[in-house]
Scaffold this motif. Structure first.
Motif, PDB file in Angstrom:
ATOM      1  N   GLU A 114     -29.539 -31.655 -31.488  1.00 24.64           N
ATOM      2  CA  GLU A 114     -28.287 -31.393 -30.702  1.00 24.64           C
ATOM      3  C   GLU A 114     -27.958 -30.018 -30.326  1.00 24.64           C
ATOM      4  N   TYR A 115     -27.755 -29.275 -31.436  1.00 27.97           N
ATOM      5  CA  TYR A 115     -27.150 -28.087 -30.992  1.00 27.97           C
ATOM      6  C   TYR A 115     -28.240 -27.050 -30.251  1.00 27.97           C
ATOM      7  N   PRO A 117     -30.602 -27.430 -28.126  1.00 24.75           N
ATOM      8  CA  PRO A 117     -30.856 -27.763 -26.948  1.00 24.75           C
ATOM      9  C   PRO A 117     -29.668 -27.408 -25.823  1.00 24.75           C
ATOM     10  N   ASN A 118     -28.555 -27.464 -26.235  1.00 23.60           N
ATOM     11  CA  ASN A 118     -27.353 -27.266 -25.621  1.00 23.60           C
ATOM     12  C   ASN A 118     -26.524 -25.805 -25.818  1.00 23.60           C
ATOM     13  N   SER A 119     -27.153 -25.014 -26.661  1.00 23.71           N
ATOM     14  CA  SER A 119     -26.553 -23.869 -26.924  1.00 23.71           C
ATOM     15  C   SER A 119     -26.942 -22.468 -25.908  1.00 23.71           C
ATOM     16  N   GLY A 120     -28.043 -22.597 -25.147  1.00 21.01           N
ATOM     17  CA  GLY A 120     -28.482 -21.395 -24.652  1.00 21.01           C
ATOM     18  C   GLY A 120     -29.577 -20.723 -25.432  1.00 21.01           C
ATOM     19  N   THR A 122     -32.834 -19.946 -28.114  1.00 19.13           N
ATOM     20  CA  THR A 122     -34.068 -20.632 -28.407  1.00 19.13           C
ATOM     21  C   THR A 122     -34.611 -20.139 -29.564  1.00 19.13           C
TER      22      THR A 122
END
Length: 154
Positions: A114-115, A117-120, A122
């Motif tokens: 969840e976090y 992949p959506n945070s920018g 890696t």
């Protein structure tokens, strides 16, 4: 999930090493063996212990390395049966896990699925996650216990 982003300098951890899949709670058993030996370590911070989880090169698929230990100076001698690893300086996303051991994998799953992949952000490769057990807030995985999870990111 709203982690704090921190920069951490290189540091050294001394403790027990496990390599495998943790299919039979080997990591919990290792912590129980390590706890009585903590007194052999001249730690730089007696309030914290670490669970360092790394995807070490050369391990079979699905296996990982886990080190249960304490932070030490780089020149600390290594007692018999223990290992010492130095982690490089890194940027970490720091998450709180509240509650029991039975929900720890759920927290790791939320971070990964969840976090991140959506945070920018890696993960740094090879992957490094660090569990920080702070005696001021960690209560042995009781419902009110807090454990910090550091995920190396860029």
């Amino acid at each position: 999930m709203n982690p704090e982003i921190v920069e951490r300098p290189a540091f050294t951890v001394l403790g027990y090493r496990y390599q495998g899949k943790n299919e039979h709670q080997e990591i919990s058993a290792m912590w129980e063996q390590f706890l009585p030996r903590m007194g052999e370590i001249r730690t730089t911070n007696p309030l914290e212990s670490f669970g360092v989880c790394r995807m070490a090169p050369g391990l079979p698929p699905g296996e990982f390395e886990y080190i249960a230990g304490m932070e030490v100076e780089a020149d600390h001698p290594v007692p018999e049966g223990m290992v010492k690893v130095t982690l490089p300086a890194a940027r970490y996303a720091v998450f709180e896990h509240r509650g029991g051991l039975e929900t720890l994998q759920d927290t790791f799953h939320k971070i990964a699925v969840e976090y991140l992949p959506n945070s920018g952000l890696t993960r740094v490769t090879p992957e490094v996650d660090i569990e920080v057990y702070d005696d001021r807030v960690f209560r042995g995985f009781s419902p009110e216990s807090i454990l910090y999870i550091y995920v190396a990111v860029r």
